[in-house]
Design a protein around this motif. Structure first.
Motif, PDB file in Angstrom:
ATOM      1  N   TYR A  53      -9.133   2.927  -2.855  1.00  0.00           N
ATOM      2  CA  TYR A  53      -9.448   1.518  -2.627  1.00  0.00           C
ATOM      3  C   TYR A  53      -8.475   0.660  -3.414  1.00  0.00           C
ATOM      4  O   TYR A  53      -7.823   1.142  -4.342  1.00  0.00           O
ATOM      5  CB  TYR A  53     -10.877   1.208  -3.072  1.00  0.00           C
ATOM      6  CG  TYR A  53     -11.925   2.069  -2.422  1.00  0.00           C
ATOM      7  CD1 TYR A  53     -12.522   1.699  -1.229  1.00  0.00           C
ATOM      8  CD2 TYR A  53     -12.320   3.273  -3.024  1.00  0.00           C
ATOM      9  CE1 TYR A  53     -13.493   2.500  -0.638  1.00  0.00           C
ATOM     10  CE2 TYR A  53     -13.277   4.078  -2.434  1.00  0.00           C
ATOM     11  CZ  TYR A  53     -13.864   3.697  -1.237  1.00  0.00           C
ATOM     12  OH  TYR A  53     -14.806   4.497  -0.653  1.00  0.00           O
ATOM     13  N   ASP A  54      -8.408  -0.626  -3.061  1.00  0.00           N
ATOM     14  CA  ASP A  54      -7.595  -1.535  -3.871  1.00  0.00           C
ATOM     15  C   ASP A  54      -8.274  -1.786  -5.220  1.00  0.00           C
ATOM     16  O   ASP A  54      -7.641  -1.758  -6.273  1.00  0.00           O
ATOM     17  CB  ASP A  54      -7.397  -2.878  -3.142  1.00  0.00           C
ATOM     18  CG  ASP A  54      -6.466  -2.761  -1.953  1.00  0.00           C
ATOM     19  OD1 ASP A  54      -5.515  -1.959  -2.027  1.00  0.00           O
ATOM     20  OD2 ASP A  54      -6.686  -3.463  -0.947  1.00  0.00           O
ATOM     21  N   MET A  62      -8.896  -7.343   0.157  1.00  0.00           N
ATOM     22  CA  MET A  62      -8.729  -6.069  -0.544  1.00  0.00           C
ATOM     23  C   MET A  62      -9.828  -5.082  -0.156  1.00  0.00           C
ATOM     24  O   MET A  62     -10.981  -5.474   0.013  1.00  0.00           O
ATOM     25  CB  MET A  62      -8.750  -6.306  -2.061  1.00  0.00           C
ATOM     26  CG  MET A  62      -7.506  -7.001  -2.590  1.00  0.00           C
ATOM     27  SD  MET A  62      -7.571  -7.264  -4.385  1.00  0.00           S
ATOM     28  CE  MET A  62      -8.335  -8.884  -4.444  1.00  0.00           C
ATOM     29  N   LYS A  86      -6.048   1.386  -6.396  1.00  0.00           N
ATOM     30  CA  LYS A  86      -4.610   1.100  -6.358  1.00  0.00           C
ATOM     31  C   LYS A  86      -4.239  -0.125  -7.196  1.00  0.00           C
ATOM     32  O   LYS A  86      -3.137  -0.188  -7.755  1.00  0.00           O
ATOM     33  CB  LYS A  86      -4.164   0.905  -4.909  1.00  0.00           C
ATOM     34  CG  LYS A  86      -4.185   2.188  -4.082  1.00  0.00           C
ATOM     35  CD  LYS A  86      -3.783   1.945  -2.644  1.00  0.00           C
ATOM     36  CE  LYS A  86      -4.914   1.344  -1.853  1.00  0.00           C
ATOM     37  NZ  LYS A  86      -4.610   1.253  -0.402  1.00  0.00           N
ATOM     38  N   LYS A  87      -5.162  -1.097  -7.307  1.00  0.00           N
ATOM     39  CA  LYS A  87      -4.825  -2.336  -8.014  1.00  0.00           C
ATOM     40  C   LYS A  87      -5.600  -2.525  -9.318  1.00  0.00           C
ATOM     41  O   LYS A  87      -5.026  -2.938 -10.328  1.00  0.00           O
ATOM     42  CB  LYS A  87      -5.058  -3.537  -7.092  1.00  0.00           C
ATOM     43  CG  LYS A  87      -4.121  -3.580  -5.889  1.00  0.00           C
ATOM     44  CD  LYS A  87      -4.322  -4.835  -5.068  1.00  0.00           C
ATOM     45  CE  LYS A  87      -3.339  -4.879  -3.900  1.00  0.00           C
ATOM     46  NZ  LYS A  87      -3.513  -6.094  -3.069  1.00  0.00           N
TER      47      LYS A  87
END
Length: 294
Positions: free
Chosen positions: A4-5, A27, A136-137
């Motif tokens: 996931y973001d 997102m 990921k973020k």
């Protein structure tokens, strides 16, 4: 494993609101939560407590309506019924958050989460199985807080005679007598509720006033109101001993140098909360923890 973001650990007001906003910004978002969605506010705090306060206000109006031209007959007070309504209101709100998750395509990962690296979260489900998800973020820690007892005063929570606001929200009936330790917002709210349902309530506060973090005028007005309703208030008070029996709790309280004794059916500890920071991987990540959290 999924990616996931953003992954939020905790679905309280910080977690679910943040998750919805992330999803609105495009997102891919997941939230790790073992209980229902909404956190303490929705499940064990603001919402169910305010529902009980509404029931308490109605009880007061019905019993004291004569000056307004409304005289009721025999009034039956049933805390258990009010409690069930309160839980239903809470559940309805939680389902509302779940609907918003589905609307914004937010994934609810049921289980307990901990950091498993800079961009990974390990989740253990109810069966004890563990899986890892990548962010990921960002990973957002929104684990909130929990109730705590007063073991230093002999009042460790036992969920029977020494209870917290959590247990107060699920009692089948109001106790005949109750001591509330701590006169912040939570303590005075439950004093109001239980007094309205026939409980003889004693409030115990170590500081000089009720609601010590609020304006003096507010504290003074509340003290006058509670006195009128025969709610006993002890301020500048310290519990010097507590003996938890099989059916009651005996307390010795020092009030401005004078010792007083009282025995009550239950003690509600409302002296604050502790942050949920244990077991989520902060220590492994190099974050220093204290007894106040980070």
């Amino acid at each position: 494993m999924a990616s996931y973001d953003v992954i939020f650990i905790g679905a309280g007001p910080a977690g679910y609101v943040g998750a919805i906003r992330c999803a609105q910004l495009g997102m891919s978002t997941a939230v790790v939560e073992q209980d229902g969605l909404g956190g303490t506010c929705v499940l064990w705090g603001c919402i169910p407590a305010k529902a009980l306060l509404e029931s308490a206000a109605l009880a007061q109006h019905v019993q004291h309506g004569a000056p307004f031209g409304v005289t009721a007959g025999d009034v039956k007070l049933d805390y258990g019924v009010a409690m069930k309504r309160s839980r239903a209101v809470s559940t309805q709100n939680s389902k509302g958050v779940e609907f918003l998750f589905k609307k914004h395509k937010i994934t609810w990962i049921k289980g307990t989460g901990r950091l498993a690296g800079k961009k990974s979260v390990a989740v253990k489900n109810a069966d004890g199985k563990e899986e890892t998800h990548d962010a990921k973020k960002a990973i957002v820690i929104s684990t909130g807080s929990r109730v705590r007892g007063l073991p230093q005063a002999g009042l460790e929570l036992d969920k029977n005679l020494v209870i917290s606001s959590d247990e107060a929200l699920t009692l089948a009936q109001a106790p005949k007598t109750l001591a509330v330790v701590g006169c912040g917002a939570v303590g005075v709210e439950f004093a109001d509720v239980f007094s309205s349902f026939g409980t003889q309530v004693t409030l115990i506060e170590v500081l000089p006033t009720l609601l010590p973090l609020e304006d003096d005028d507010v504290s003074a007005e509340l003290a006058r109101s509670f006195k009128k309703r025969k709610i006993d208030v002890m301020t500048d008070a310290k519990i010097t001993s507590a003996k938890v029996g099989t059916e009651s709790v005996a307390l010795t309280v020092e009030v401005k140098g004078e010792k007083k004794s009282l025995t009550v059916d239950k003690v509600l500890v409302a002296t604050g909360r502790a942050p949920n920071v244990e077991g989520i991987g902060l220590e492994e990540a190099g974050v220093q923890l204290t007894d106040r959290g980070f």
